[in-house]
Design an enzyme around this catalytic site. Sequence first.
Site, PDB file in Angstrom:
ATOM      1  N   ASP A  35       0.861  -1.169   0.000  1.00 41.16           N
ATOM      2  CA  ASP A  35       0.000   0.000   0.000  1.00 41.16           C
ATOM      3  C   ASP A  35       0.914   1.241   0.000  1.00 41.16           C
ATOM      4  O   ASP A  35       2.084   1.141   0.372  1.00 41.16           O
ATOM      5  CB  ASP A  35      -0.845  -0.086   1.284  1.00 41.16           C
ATOM      6  CG  ASP A  35      -1.594   1.178   1.571  1.00 41.16           C
ATOM      7  OD1 ASP A  35      -2.399   1.581   0.721  1.00 41.16           O
ATOM      8  OD2 ASP A  35      -1.365   1.785   2.637  1.00 41.16           O
ATOM      9  N   LEU A  36       0.386   2.389  -0.403  1.00 37.28           N
ATOM     10  CA  LEU A  36       1.244   3.587  -0.433  1.00 37.28           C
ATOM     11  C   LEU A  36       1.033   4.493   0.794  1.00 37.28           C
ATOM     12  O   LEU A  36       1.855   4.529   1.705  1.00 37.28           O
ATOM     13  CB  LEU A  36       1.010   4.389  -1.723  1.00 37.28           C
ATOM     14  CG  LEU A  36       1.920   5.607  -1.855  1.00 37.28           C
ATOM     15  CD1 LEU A  36       3.363   5.200  -2.126  1.00 37.28           C
ATOM     16  CD2 LEU A  36       1.435   6.547  -2.961  1.00 37.28           C
ATOM     17  N   ASP A  63      -2.076  -0.183   5.851  1.00 38.23           N
ATOM     18  CA  ASP A  63      -2.400   0.467   7.135  1.00 38.23           C
ATOM     19  C   ASP A  63      -3.880   0.747   7.335  1.00 38.23           C
ATOM     20  O   ASP A  63      -4.290   1.097   8.436  1.00 38.23           O
ATOM     21  CB  ASP A  63      -1.682   1.825   7.232  1.00 38.23           C
ATOM     22  CG  ASP A  63      -2.297   2.849   6.282  1.00 38.23           C
ATOM     23  OD1 ASP A  63      -2.399   2.537   5.082  1.00 38.23           O
ATOM     24  OD2 ASP A  63      -2.707   3.929   6.754  1.00 38.23           O
TER      25      ASP A  63
HETATM   26  O1  LIG Z   1      -4.462   2.759  -0.628  1.00 37.46           O
HETATM   27  P1  LIG Z   1      -3.555   3.895  -0.302  1.00 37.46           P
HETATM   28  O2  LIG Z   1      -2.332   3.950  -1.162  1.00 37.46           O
HETATM   29  O3  LIG Z   1      -3.222   3.955   1.161  1.00 37.46           O
HETATM   30  O4  LIG Z   1      -4.409   5.201  -0.631  1.00 37.46           O
HETATM   31  C1  LIG Z   1      -5.527   5.527   0.197  1.00 37.46           C
HETATM   32  C2  LIG Z   1      -5.944   6.949  -0.079  1.00 37.46           C
HETATM   33  O5  LIG Z   1      -4.763   7.738   0.125  1.00 37.46           O
HETATM   34  C3  LIG Z   1      -4.848   9.126  -0.128  1.00 37.46           C
HETATM   35  O6  LIG Z   1      -5.596   9.732   0.927  1.00 37.46           O
HETATM   36  C4  LIG Z   1      -4.991   9.552   2.190  1.00 37.46           C
HETATM   37  O7  LIG Z   1      -3.672  10.131   2.193  1.00 37.46           O
HETATM   38  C5  LIG Z   1      -3.625  11.571   2.072  1.00 37.46           C
HETATM   39  C6  LIG Z   1      -2.167  11.975   2.019  1.00 37.46           C
HETATM   40  O8  LIG Z   1      -1.481  11.540   3.162  1.00 37.46           O
HETATM   41  C7  LIG Z   1      -4.378  12.183   3.255  1.00 37.46           C
HETATM   42  O9  LIG Z   1      -4.350  13.610   3.150  1.00 37.46           O
HETATM   43  C8  LIG Z   1      -5.816  11.663   3.274  1.00 37.46           C
HETATM   44  O10 LIG Z   1      -6.502  12.168   4.429  1.00 37.46           O
HETATM   45  C9  LIG Z   1      -5.838  10.142   3.303  1.00 37.46           C
HETATM   46  O11 LIG Z   1      -7.169   9.643   3.211  1.00 37.46           O
HETATM   47  C10 LIG Z   1      -5.436   9.389  -1.498  1.00 37.46           C
HETATM   48  O12 LIG Z   1      -5.690  10.771  -1.646  1.00 37.46           O
HETATM   49  C11 LIG Z   1      -6.677   8.581  -1.792  1.00 37.46           C
HETATM   50  O13 LIG Z   1      -7.039   8.720  -3.169  1.00 37.46           O
HETATM   51  C12 LIG Z   1      -6.393   7.116  -1.527  1.00 37.46           C
HETATM   52  O14 LIG Z   1      -7.540   6.324  -1.779  1.00 37.46           O
END
Ligand SMILES: O=P(O)(O)OC[C@H]1O[C@H](O[C@H]2O[C@H](CO)[C@@H](O)[C@H](O)[C@H]2O)[C@H](O)[C@@H](O)[C@@H]1O
Length: 255
Positions: free
Chosen positions: A24-25, A203
């Site tokens: 995951d990122l 996470d």
């Molecule tokens: O599946 P992931 O790679 O963990 O992505 C999940 C979502 O991540 C991003 O949003 C989240 O991270 C942002 C930056 O740290 C934060 O500001 C936000 O509150 C989090 O929800 C991304 O913008 C989404 O598109 C992803 O789905």
Amino acid sequence: MSTTNNKDMPELPASDRAWALFLDLDGTLVDLVDHPDSIVVDDALRARLETLTALLDGAVAVISGRAIDDLEKHLHLPTLAMSGQHGAEWRNSQGDRQIAGDHQKALEAVRQQVKEQVERDDALYLEDKGASIALHYRHRPEAGDMLKHNLSSMIGEYSDLLELHQGKFVFEIKGQGYDKGVALERFLAIPPFADRCPVFIGDDRTDEDGFRVVNAHQGVAIKVGTGDSLANERLTDPGAVHAWLDQWIMQLQRP
Ligand SMILES: O=P(O)(O)OC[C@H]1O[C@H](O[C@H]2O[C@H](CO)[C@@H](O)[C@H](O)[C@H]2O)[C@H](O)[C@@H](O)[C@@H]1O
């Protein structure tokens, strides 16, 4: 099985098995920050991913909620396999891409309503990813229940095509039937991932679908941070993830 030097870290994957690594990122490889565009992917992380990809014969993929174009904008790794938008997008290590389209008309029907919801409050942020829409409320946490209610109503008549996912201060409207578990299964059916044992690190609650699939394949599921999880292993934060991956790299490089 080899062991790590740090008791707080999960065991390293056994060196006598072929592994596939899924990552995951946000919140796993990079720290969570105030805005989706503000994440920091440094050269050390890029090098780590490239080294692991070489050592695991290409069997490394990022499995993210972000769109693939967005992942590529931050990672700059054109031969890294990826799934984006919680399984609705795929890219193999040759760069071939696919995107799910069966829910697009339904998504189009609710898109304007979601935009209007966001326009009513400057603290909300809309991330339109094409095959899914994310409504971020990190700067208006008290609006969570109201947004959940409103977005659920918006997609109500399309519940056979759309579903609402909740992440960290974000609600996402995405295609029904796509999730990170589906993404993992898809990779595990094709080379170079096929017949390898999966390791998945994530996470968020959307990562639990991936952990379920990893457990079914007798792989290693690692949850980053606290909270209930299907994962049996834990790492505390992205820094600990980097340290664990570096230890694994050292083990893989050992003759
Ligand atoms: O599946 P992931 O790679 O963990 O992505 C999940 C979502 O991540 C991003 O949003 C989240 O991270 C942002 C930056 O740290 C934060 O500001 C936000 O509150 C989090 O929800 C991304 O913008 C989404 O598109 C992803 O789905």
